[in-house]
Design a protein around this motif. Sequence first.
Motif, PDB file in Angstrom:
ATOM      1  N   GLU A  53     -14.793  11.969 -40.739  1.00  0.00           N
ATOM      2  CA  GLU A  53     -13.816  11.867 -41.820  1.00  0.00           C
ATOM      3  C   GLU A  53     -12.436  11.435 -41.318  1.00  0.00           C
ATOM      4  OE1 GLU A  53     -13.763  15.298 -44.347  1.00  0.00           O
ATOM      5  OE2 GLU A  53     -15.946  15.355 -44.476  1.00  0.00           O
ATOM      6  N   ALA A  79      -8.943   8.990 -40.968  1.00  0.00           N
ATOM      7  CA  ALA A  79      -8.067   8.308 -41.922  1.00  0.00           C
ATOM      8  C   ALA A  79      -8.532   6.849 -42.070  1.00  0.00           C
ATOM      9  CB  ALA A  79      -6.628   8.355 -41.425  1.00  0.00           C
ATOM     10  N   TYR A  80      -8.133   6.218 -43.159  1.00  0.00           N
ATOM     11  CA  TYR A  80      -8.582   4.848 -43.415  1.00  0.00           C
ATOM     12  C   TYR A  80      -8.074   3.855 -42.369  1.00  0.00           C
ATOM     13  CZ  TYR A  80     -10.479   6.406 -47.812  1.00  0.00           C
ATOM     14  OH  TYR A  80     -11.215   7.065 -48.754  1.00  0.00           O
ATOM     15  N   TRP A  81      -6.873   4.113 -41.821  1.00  0.00           N
ATOM     16  CA  TRP A  81      -6.352   3.183 -40.820  1.00  0.00           C
ATOM     17  C   TRP A  81      -7.222   3.180 -39.566  1.00  0.00           C
ATOM     18  CZ3 TRP A  81      -5.026   4.956 -36.057  1.00  0.00           C
ATOM     19  CH2 TRP A  81      -4.766   6.309 -35.917  1.00  0.00           C
ATOM     20  N   GLN A 109     -17.476   7.791 -41.079  1.00  0.00           N
ATOM     21  CA  GLN A 109     -16.794   8.470 -42.186  1.00  0.00           C
ATOM     22  C   GLN A 109     -17.442   9.817 -42.485  1.00  0.00           C
ATOM     23  OE1 GLN A 109     -13.942   7.750 -43.727  1.00  0.00           O
ATOM     24  NE2 GLN A 109     -14.154   9.597 -44.959  1.00  0.00           N
ATOM     25  N   HIS A 126     -10.472   3.297 -39.559  1.00  0.00           N
ATOM     26  CA  HIS A 126     -11.546   2.342 -39.868  1.00  0.00           C
ATOM     27  C   HIS A 126     -11.070   0.902 -39.637  1.00  0.00           C
ATOM     28  CE1 HIS A 126     -14.646   5.011 -41.357  1.00  0.00           C
ATOM     29  NE2 HIS A 126     -13.745   5.654 -42.087  1.00  0.00           N
ATOM     30  N   VAL A 127      -9.868   0.614 -40.058  1.00  0.00           N
ATOM     31  CA  VAL A 127      -9.323  -0.738 -39.870  1.00  0.00           C
ATOM     32  C   VAL A 127      -9.203  -1.053 -38.383  1.00  0.00           C
ATOM     33  CG1 VAL A 127      -7.326  -2.231 -40.253  1.00  0.00           C
ATOM     34  CG2 VAL A 127      -8.125  -0.740 -42.087  1.00  0.00           C
TER      35      VAL A 127
END
Length: 127
Positions: free
Chosen positions: A83, A85-87, A79, A89-90
């Motif tokens: 940086e 996107a959150y998807w 992150q 990370h998933v």
Amino acid sequence: MDPDRPDTSKGQPGIALAALFGLCPQCGAKTLYAGVARFAPKCRVCGLDFAKFDVGDGPAAFLILIIGALIAVLAIWVQLAFEPAYWVHVVLWVPLATLMTIGGLRVAKAALLASEYRNKAGEGRLK
């Protein structure tokens, strides 16, 4: 020489070999697991009863703590460095954590069972 039974001095694999390859601690055959992380009831080759060994939930608890900390540190690093996107990370961390936990659980449970066998561990008895 049978590839399912590694050559050792007594026919018994070391704890590391038994853990990594799911080998029976008595004969060295690849018969320790009946499922992904479920022990077989007994060795199909030598008849060693795996049910008498109680590895409990110790390996799972330690793995969750260790892998959870590792994934958290890696996720924070990704992150801060990229940086995403959150998807992202998933997509990265859920499969990695799942695979590491299942793989680690197989190795940790097998290592504990092999260690119990080697040290002739048993239930404590009151006199």
